[in-house]
Enzyme design. Sequence first.
Site, PDB file in Angstrom:
ATOM      1  N   THR A 249     -22.292 -18.029  14.708  1.00  0.00           N
ATOM      2  CA  THR A 249     -21.185 -18.864  14.224  1.00  0.00           C
ATOM      3  C   THR A 249     -20.582 -19.683  15.365  1.00  0.00           C
ATOM      4  OG1 THR A 249     -19.559 -17.132  14.666  1.00  0.00           O
ATOM      5  CG2 THR A 249     -20.527 -17.150  12.462  1.00  0.00           C
ATOM      6  N   GLY A 250     -19.569 -20.460  15.013  1.00  0.00           N
ATOM      7  CA  GLY A 250     -18.921 -21.320  15.998  1.00  0.00           C
ATOM      8  C   GLY A 250     -17.793 -20.657  16.751  1.00  0.00           C
ATOM      9  N   ASP A 251     -17.564 -19.360  16.516  1.00  0.00           N
ATOM     10  CA  ASP A 251     -16.532 -18.664  17.291  1.00  0.00           C
ATOM     11  C   ASP A 251     -16.964 -17.197  17.402  1.00  0.00           C
ATOM     12  OD1 ASP A 251     -14.151 -18.080  18.675  1.00  0.00           O
ATOM     13  OD2 ASP A 251     -12.994 -19.494  17.471  1.00  0.00           O
ATOM     14  N   ASP A 252     -16.035 -16.298  17.793  1.00  0.00           N
ATOM     15  CA  ASP A 252     -16.427 -14.920  18.081  1.00  0.00           C
ATOM     16  C   ASP A 252     -17.203 -14.285  16.917  1.00  0.00           C
ATOM     17  OD1 ASP A 252     -15.004 -15.233  20.461  1.00  0.00           O
ATOM     18  OD2 ASP A 252     -13.159 -14.496  19.547  1.00  0.00           O
ATOM     19  N   THR A 283     -23.354 -17.334  19.787  1.00  0.00           N
ATOM     20  CA  THR A 283     -22.124 -18.069  19.501  1.00  0.00           C
ATOM     21  C   THR A 283     -21.725 -18.898  20.714  1.00  0.00           C
ATOM     22  OG1 THR A 283     -19.738 -17.840  19.191  1.00  0.00           O
ATOM     23  CG2 THR A 283     -20.844 -15.974  20.171  1.00  0.00           C
TER      24      THR A 283
END
Length: 464
Positions: A249-252, A283
């Site tokens: 994903t684009g974050d944690d 990520t």
Amino acid sequence: MKRLSTLVDVFLVLALFSCSTWTVWSSSCCNQINLNEVRPHSVSITEFGAVGDGITLNTKAFQNAIFYLNSFADKGGAKLFVPAGRWLTGSFDLISHLTLWLDNDAVILGSTNSDDWPVVDPLPSYGRGRELPGGRHRSLIYGCNLTDVVITGNNGTIDGQGSIWWNNFWNKTLNYTRPHLVELMNSTGVLISNVTFLNSPFWTIHPVYCSHVTIQNVTIIAPLSSPNTDGINPDSSDNVCIEDCYISTGDDLISIKSGWDGYGISFGRPSTNINIRRLIGKTTSAGIAIGSEMSGGVSEVHAEDIYIFDSHSAIRIKTSPGRGGYVRNVYISNMILANVDIAIRFTGLYGEHPDDTYDPDALPVIERITIKDVIGVKVKHAGLIQGIKGDNFVNICLSNITLNVSSKLPWNCSYIKGFSDLVSPEACEPLKERIFPEHCSDCYYLPNHLKSLSNQNWGAWLLS
Ligand SMILES: *[C@@H]1O[C@H](CO)[C@@H](O)[C@H](O)[C@H]1NC(C)=O
Ligand SMILES: *[C@@H]1O[C@H](CO)[C@@H](O)[C@H](O)[C@H]1NC(C)=O
Ligand SMILES: *[C@@H]1O[C@H](CO)[C@@H](O)[C@H](O)[C@H]1NC(C)=O
Ligand SMILES: *[C@@H]1O[C@H](CO)[C@@H](O)[C@H](O)[C@H]1NC(C)=O
Ligand SMILES: *[C@@H]1O[C@H](CO)[C@@H](O)[C@H](O)[C@H]1NC(C)=O
Ligand SMILES: *[C@@H]1O[C@H](CO)[C@@H](O)[C@H](O)[C@H]1NC(C)=O
Ligand SMILES: *[C@@H]1O[C@H](CO)[C@@H](O)[C@H](O)[C@H]1NC(C)=O
Ligand SMILES: *[C@@H]1O[C@H](CO)[C@@H](O)[C@H](O)[C@H]1NC(C)=O
Ligand SMILES: *[C@@H]1O[C@H](CO)[C@@H](O)[C@H](O)[C@H]1NC(C)=O
Ligand SMILES: *[C@@H]1O[C@H](CO)[C@@H](O)[C@H](O)[C@H]1NC(C)=O
């Protein structure tokens, strides 16, 4: 006599102390949950007029089906079957004793009209929406005050179609905080398994104020460029088990939280007993993060068998003066890293406050963080480990960590203190103290009554 009767405990403690030789005290959180997966009643969403053409809005069909199934809640519960098809819907609520079952090739699609995601109150532990003051859009799949609720199937998909939300974020046209794909609030006995989650508008799966949550064998995917699309965020929740997940994903990938500044402190609900194993992912942010919202406290986090690749960092702790709270008893082992910028990153001055009412003297306590048995290749920096001036992060323990690091200054440490052993490249000065077993073992996972015993001086206690 009392002492003799506790000898069994003593031997148990001594046996567990052999974890100083690094045998793993395996957590059994995932085995404790025993949900009734066989539901005596089952209906298909098609029986409620749903059309799986990807165009027809089926919010009413989901709501009506679930309203109908509520009459079976006290009769063993019910299953809502979602067959192959593309089922467009706005936000709907789950109920207790329900299984939402997505067949292979079933895709639940989030509406691209923000009106189909009504605005609800902010969480009391955050005081406001995470992104903007005021309320927040309700998640696509939502549940509050539930017990025994299951989302599963045969690798069906829940697709948030989040790109409109990401654009609204980038072009600053959001009116309220973006919605999650799934949020379960104040619920107990939650199982999410064998499902794929795509393109969440914001954090993907958000259990908040929940107990006994199992997330097993799920795939979570959003573009690496999508903003704040965290994978799983256990938030002020306890007895959470996450295993066999692939997340990109684009974050944690996983971010453990417990409320924001004064709101989180006064709500006072920690995240504790969080078990993670067999996580694979990549990520632009961290593999496993804690914080930055941790004001209600985070403790007893146990993660093992983690593979993080093509990522910014593997382990991240984020906090700030004003947060209060604590992060303690974190134990992470057996990690493989490949192509990671910063293997271990602690940030003591993360900033970001809900409003100006925060108390800058509310300092977080960060202690007893063990990371061991790590191998990494193509790592740029081994550690950027920064505590808070006047508020050292203590008992940081690194053991058996071998990283092939390209930076000439592999460690950058400040306001921390701890121990290390078998770490290459050699750890920074504040972590060079020699390890004694009690420093870095995972023995703080002992049951409470044994924990107090384990703090005693054994020889003196036995002889007295
Ligand atoms: C959850 O329970 C609380 C306390 O009973 C109640 O105030 C609240 O309205 C309930 N929320 C929902 C969504 O049912
Ligand atoms: C994981 O899910 C996939 C598809 O949903 C299934 O084929 C596989 O058997 C599952 N594995 C486990 C360990 O449950
Ligand atoms: C499940 O579905 C997703 C998306 O359709 C796919 O990427 C993944 O490989 C599938 N998993 C299994 C185990 O079949
Ligand atoms: C912002 O993005 C949304 C969603 O893509 C779009 O509808 C809107 O026109 C954009 N607004 C501006 C000012 O660019
Ligand atoms: C924000 O509010 C404006 C004015 O009511 C509305 O036109 C716009 O669609 C809203 N944006 C979103 C993302 O809901
Ligand atoms: C959570 O549920 C309990 C009862 O189960 C209720 O007393 C409490 O008010 C609820 N809290 C919220 C935030 O809904
Ligand atoms: C996931 O799917 C596999 C294969 O169908 C099944 O054996 C397993 O029990 C499922 N797991 C859960 C927790 O539903
Ligand atoms: C160090 O960690 C590796 C896995 O990364 C493991 O195979 C090895 O046994 C560990 N060595 C010691 C001394 O614990
Ligand atoms: C470490 O990386 C360098 C290149 O950055 C490479 O030449 C070397 O073989 C690597 N060592 C190991 C043990 O992987
Ligand atoms: C350590 O990290 C801080 C924050 O990123 C940076 O300002 C500082 O220059 C770094 N120190 C060294 C020696 O690289």
